[in-house]
Structures are given as C-alpha cells and as structure tokens.
Design a protein around this motif. Structure first.
Motif, PDB file in Angstrom:
ATOM      1  N   UNK A 216     -38.608 -46.817  -8.134  1.00 36.81           N
ATOM      2  CA  UNK A 216     -39.626 -46.373  -7.187  1.00 36.81           C
ATOM      3  C   UNK A 216     -39.608 -44.877  -6.983  1.00 36.81           C
ATOM      4  N   UNK A 217     -38.427 -44.325  -6.656  1.00 37.72           N
ATOM      5  CA  UNK A 217     -38.347 -42.892  -6.385  1.00 37.72           C
ATOM      6  C   UNK A 217     -38.458 -42.057  -7.653  1.00 37.72           C
ATOM      7  N   UNK A 218     -38.347 -42.700  -8.816  1.00 38.55           N
ATOM      8  CA  UNK A 218     -38.522 -41.961 -10.075  1.00 38.55           C
ATOM      9  C   UNK A 218     -39.956 -42.041 -10.573  1.00 38.55           C
ATOM     10  N   UNK A 219     -40.852 -42.576  -9.745  1.00 37.64           N
ATOM     11  CA  UNK A 219     -42.252 -42.662 -10.132  1.00 37.64           C
ATOM     12  C   UNK A 219     -42.527 -43.737 -11.160  1.00 37.64           C
ATOM     13  N   UNK A 220     -41.613 -44.729 -11.273  1.00 38.24           N
ATOM     14  CA  UNK A 220     -41.807 -45.796 -12.238  1.00 38.24           C
ATOM     15  C   UNK A 220     -41.408 -45.429 -13.642  1.00 38.24           C
ATOM     16  N   UNK A 221     -40.720 -44.298 -13.803  1.00 43.71           N
ATOM     17  CA  UNK A 221     -40.314 -43.820 -15.122  1.00 43.71           C
ATOM     18  C   UNK A 221     -38.878 -44.271 -15.421  1.00 43.71           C
ATOM     19  N   UNK A 222     -38.670 -45.197 -16.335  1.00 40.92           N
ATOM     20  CA  UNK A 222     -37.330 -45.725 -16.572  1.00 40.92           C
ATOM     21  C   UNK A 222     -36.335 -44.701 -17.091  1.00 40.92           C
ATOM     22  N   UNK A 223     -36.769 -43.785 -17.938  1.00 39.49           N
ATOM     23  CA  UNK A 223     -35.846 -42.778 -18.444  1.00 39.49           C
ATOM     24  C   UNK A 223     -35.434 -41.807 -17.349  1.00 39.49           C
ATOM     25  N   UNK A 224     -36.357 -41.497 -16.452  1.00 37.93           N
ATOM     26  CA  UNK A 224     -35.998 -40.646 -15.314  1.00 37.93           C
ATOM     27  C   UNK A 224     -35.054 -41.397 -14.376  1.00 37.93           C
ATOM     28  N   UNK A 225     -35.285 -42.696 -14.196  1.00 39.25           N
ATOM     29  CA  UNK A 225     -34.392 -43.494 -13.360  1.00 39.25           C
ATOM     30  C   UNK A 225     -32.972 -43.475 -13.926  1.00 39.25           C
ATOM     31  N   UNK A 226     -32.843 -43.578 -15.249  1.00 38.58           N
ATOM     32  CA  UNK A 226     -31.529 -43.503 -15.886  1.00 38.58           C
ATOM     33  C   UNK A 226     -30.868 -42.159 -15.602  1.00 38.58           C
ATOM     34  N   UNK A 227     -31.651 -41.095 -15.731  1.00 40.73           N
ATOM     35  CA  UNK A 227     -31.106 -39.755 -15.497  1.00 40.73           C
ATOM     36  C   UNK A 227     -30.653 -39.597 -14.047  1.00 40.73           C
ATOM     37  N   UNK A 228     -31.418 -40.156 -13.109  1.00 44.90           N
ATOM     38  CA  UNK A 228     -31.055 -40.041 -11.697  1.00 44.90           C
ATOM     39  C   UNK A 228     -29.768 -40.793 -11.389  1.00 44.90           C
ATOM     40  N   UNK A 229     -29.577 -41.939 -12.018  1.00 45.66           N
ATOM     41  CA  UNK A 229     -28.334 -42.689 -11.821  1.00 45.66           C
ATOM     42  C   UNK A 229     -27.141 -41.873 -12.310  1.00 45.66           C
ATOM     43  N   UNK A 276     -38.687 -37.130  -0.894  1.00 42.14           N
ATOM     44  CA  UNK A 276     -38.251 -38.470  -0.515  1.00 42.14           C
ATOM     45  C   UNK A 276     -38.658 -38.810   0.915  1.00 42.14           C
ATOM     46  N   UNK A 277     -38.653 -37.824   1.809  1.00 42.65           N
ATOM     47  CA  UNK A 277     -39.107 -38.068   3.181  1.00 42.65           C
ATOM     48  C   UNK A 277     -40.584 -38.452   3.197  1.00 42.65           C
ATOM     49  N   UNK A 278     -41.385 -37.757   2.407  1.00 44.27           N
ATOM     50  CA  UNK A 278     -42.810 -38.091   2.353  1.00 44.27           C
ATOM     51  C   UNK A 278     -43.032 -39.468   1.725  1.00 44.27           C
ATOM     52  N   UNK A 279     -42.238 -39.789   0.711  1.00 47.51           N
ATOM     53  CA  UNK A 279     -42.358 -41.115   0.103  1.00 47.51           C
ATOM     54  C   UNK A 279     -41.931 -42.203   1.086  1.00 47.51           C
ATOM     55  N   UNK A 280     -40.934 -41.906   1.907  1.00 51.74           N
ATOM     56  CA  UNK A 280     -40.496 -42.857   2.928  1.00 51.74           C
ATOM     57  C   UNK A 280     -41.612 -43.108   3.944  1.00 51.74           C
ATOM     58  N   UNK A 281     -42.242 -42.038   4.401  1.00 48.77           N
ATOM     59  CA  UNK A 281     -43.352 -42.188   5.348  1.00 48.77           C
ATOM     60  C   UNK A 281     -44.528 -42.899   4.704  1.00 48.77           C
ATOM     61  N   UNK A 293     -44.374 -51.860  -0.289  1.00 51.14           N
ATOM     62  CA  UNK A 293     -43.924 -50.473  -0.425  1.00 51.14           C
ATOM     63  C   UNK A 293     -43.821 -50.135  -1.902  1.00 51.14           C
ATOM     64  N   UNK A 294     -44.005 -48.868  -2.211  1.00 49.80           N
ATOM     65  CA  UNK A 294     -43.978 -48.423  -3.602  1.00 49.80           C
ATOM     66  C   UNK A 294     -42.659 -47.765  -3.979  1.00 49.80           C
ATOM     67  N   UNK A 295     -42.092 -46.982  -3.093  1.00 50.63           N
ATOM     68  CA  UNK A 295     -40.937 -46.160  -3.450  1.00 50.63           C
ATOM     69  C   UNK A 295     -39.597 -46.786  -3.044  1.00 50.63           C
ATOM     70  N   UNK A 296     -39.535 -47.353  -1.844  1.00 57.50           N
ATOM     71  CA  UNK A 296     -38.292 -47.941  -1.334  1.00 57.50           C
ATOM     72  C   UNK A 296     -38.525 -49.429  -1.084  1.00 57.50           C
ATOM     73  N   UNK A 297     -38.722 -50.165  -2.151  1.00 55.79           N
ATOM     74  CA  UNK A 297     -39.074 -51.583  -2.020  1.00 55.79           C
ATOM     75  C   UNK A 297     -37.959 -52.407  -1.401  1.00 55.79           C
TER      76      UNK A 297
END
Length: 357
Positions: A216-229, A276-281, A293-297
């Motif tokens: 969610x917080x990576x915008x649905x991008x799996x490779x970015x999600x891997x990098x964030x982890x 992330x604060x804006x995505x939370x709101x 919810x889209x970002x913090x399901x």
C-alpha cells in the motif's frame, strides 16, 4: 556477485504481457532504441538490465533468458562488461560504483548534477562508433531519460537519427512525456503499468512475505515494496501506525516518536513522514466514505476507533495543512519545532468528538 542465471524477462515482471521472442528472437529483430515507460518502482531498471544482459549473452538458450554463466554474463553481473554503458545523472553515479574503487585524491565540494549533461552523451562517441569487444553489439541504458538537459537530449538525438549497427539504447523513464517528441518517435515504447494487487502479492509471496504489508505505502509497486523492506520500513511503518493511533498524547510526545523514526534520513526523511501522514488521513476518509483503505489496509481497527473522534471536514482540513507544510519538509528552520507543529495539527483533528446524526 549477484546470480543472474535464472533471471528471464517474463519471470522478472510476470504482470507484463508481450511476445519477447518476436522482439529480439532473431537477428535484427530488436529495434535500436527501446523506451521503457511507466510509474516509478514498477521495475523498469531491473527489466532494462535483464534485456541488456540477454542482448550481450553469448550462450543464451532462448529469446528471453541470459545464460548467466558465460564470460559476458559474468562481466555484466560484476559491472565490468566492455560493451555496456549506463548513462545516469552525476549525482547517482556514486550509488552504483563499487565500494572497492580507489578513493579520489581530493574530494570536491561541488554539488553533483541531478541532470544528465551533454558532456556525458558526447563521451559516448568512442563507445558508439568503435566496434564492440565481443561481437555481440553494444548496449547503453539511459536512466532516467527525462533527466537529460536540452543539450544532452539533442546530442543523443543525433546518434538516434543515424544509429550504428548493433548499438542498442534502452531509455528508462518515469515521465516519458517530458522527453523530446523527436526522441520518442525514434524509440519503440514498451509501456509498463502497475500490477493488480493480487498479482503483486503473489509475486512477493515467494520472495519476501513481509513486503506484501508494504504494498500500500509503496503505491502497489512490488519491487519498491521489496526495497522498502530491505531498508527497514516494516518496523518504521508499524511504529508510525502505533503512534498515529494514540491521539490522547500531547504534541511533544508524538513529535518525539516521529523524531525517533527520522534518525536515518537516508532511509526515512521528513518528506516521507508527511507523505505517510497524508496517506493515513486519506485512508481515514476513504474508510469512512467507501469502507476500505488503500495504503494501510491492515489498520482497520485503529481507523474505526479514530473515526469516532473526528469528521470528514476535519480530516480534509488536516490533509490540506500537511500539503501546505510539504515545501518546508526538506529544509525546516527548526526540525523539532516543525514536527511539534505537525503533531499539534494532527492531534487537533481528533480533539472534538464527531457529532452524531
């Protein structure tokens, strides 16, 4: 050394469709210039490198896979292939250079350019117009292509207008419309779109299960999600959710919690916090209006509890305040006071119970 023997183009990005055999499965089948266009984080760089490695491979068994074992593949994997060049902004060069490279005699204080400069393009002349070392052609990746300044773009255009045989350009772009129309017209464009959530989750399941929580917080991008982890964002996001769920604390306590997350600005910066604060709101608003919810399901319980203490107008007001504060995120005069101000605005959103109807 990164093992590449099992990397194939379709397997790398399974959510893409295309007849790769028709693209380069026979001599002359590949156009001299490819433009990989799509949102950031979808995997265009990895795709470009897989294509480049396949083009230079000397023992490829099929159209879409490099063998990973020949001299060419080993050189490519180590970053030393004589028939491969990468054209990137000066500021990004240090990120991909080997840690074993000898230090320069004198460190310059001059800020590295975030553009691809004309001198960098002109420096390719000897590489482009001299024969290859391994008789398998030459490959140049330009990333991000939109980072070329006007002079660099026009210089590259001259090469693309009369490209030498067996020289392949792979342009990677997050914003391809910023490229010169004449450059776009001389490339075969391969659009790369965001995968659907199920495809992305399935792809991540066999690689890093924890990364699915960051889709969610990576915008649905799996490779970015891997990098964030890999950067430790799993714990960061979990800590942030816990802090945002406690709206009974004072602004100094909340600011302290955020300050602890910002210790490593190379991994998590002030601008990331505001995003992330804006995505939370945004999720709170979406949860109230649409029930999802889209970002913090995975934060439904926290969202439901917070929604009993606020209103949609209050959430929008706080979101807009964060948007106003965003330009100051990179250079706040006093980071601590900046965080306390943001915390006070956020907590004020939940200070008054939502009126019942």
């Amino acid at each position: 050394m990164k093992k590449q023997s099992q990397v194939s183009v379709p397997e790398l990005l399974p959510w893409l469709n295309g007849d790769w055999g028709a693209l380069w499965g026979h001599p002359g089948g590949l156009p001299h210039a490819l433009l990989l266009a799509g949102p950031a984080g979808v995997g265009k760089r990895e795709f470009a490198e897989a294509v480049a490695m396949r083009l230079l491979c000397e023992q490829a068994a099929n159209a879409s896979r490099a063998c990973g074992e020949c001299d060419s593949c080993r050189w490519f994997a180590s970053g030393n292939h004589p028939d491969f060049r990468r054209l990137i902004p000066e500021a990004d060069v240090e990120e991909i250079e080997s840690d074993e490279a000898p230090p320069k005699a004198e460190k310059s204080d001059k800020k590295k350019s975030s553009q691809i400069l004309v001198g960098q393009v002109r420096a390719l002349s000897d590489f482009v117009y001299v024969g290859s070392h391994r008789a398998r052609g030459r490959v140049i990746i330009v990333q991000p292509a939109e980072a070329m300044n006007p002079s660099a773009a026009n210089s590259l255009l001259k090469i693309l207008e009369e490209p030498p045989a067996t020289v392949y350009f792979i342009l990677v772009s997050d914003s391809y419309r910023r490229l010169l129309p004449t450059i776009r017209s001389r490339c075969r464009m391969l659009p790369m779109s965001r995968p659907d959530a199920q495809s992305a989750s399935d792809w991540l399941a066999g690689r890093q299960a924890d990364a699915s929580k960051l889709l969610g917080v990576s915008g649905g991008m799996p490779l970015r999600a891997l990098a964030l982890v890999e950067q430790g964002w799993g714990k960061l996001v979990a800590a942030l959710q816990a802090a945002l769920g406690d709206v009974d604390q004072d602004e100094m306590s909340l600011a302290s919690a955020w300050e602890a997350l910002l210790k490593n600005v190379e991994v998590f910066a002030m601008e990331d916090l505001i995003t992330l604060l804006q995505e939370w709101l945004s999720d709170l608003i979406s949860r109230q209006i649409a029930g999802r919810a889209r970002f913090f399901a995975d934060a439904e319980a926290i969202h439901r509890r917070l929604l009993t203490r606020t209103s949609i107008p209050a959430l929008f007001h706080c979101y807009n305040q964060l948007q106003t504060a965003r330009p100051l995120a990179n250079h706040p005069l006093n980071p601590r006071l900046f965080l306390e101000d943001l915390a006070a605005r956020y907590l004020a959103t939940f200070a008054t119970p939502r009126p019942t109807r």
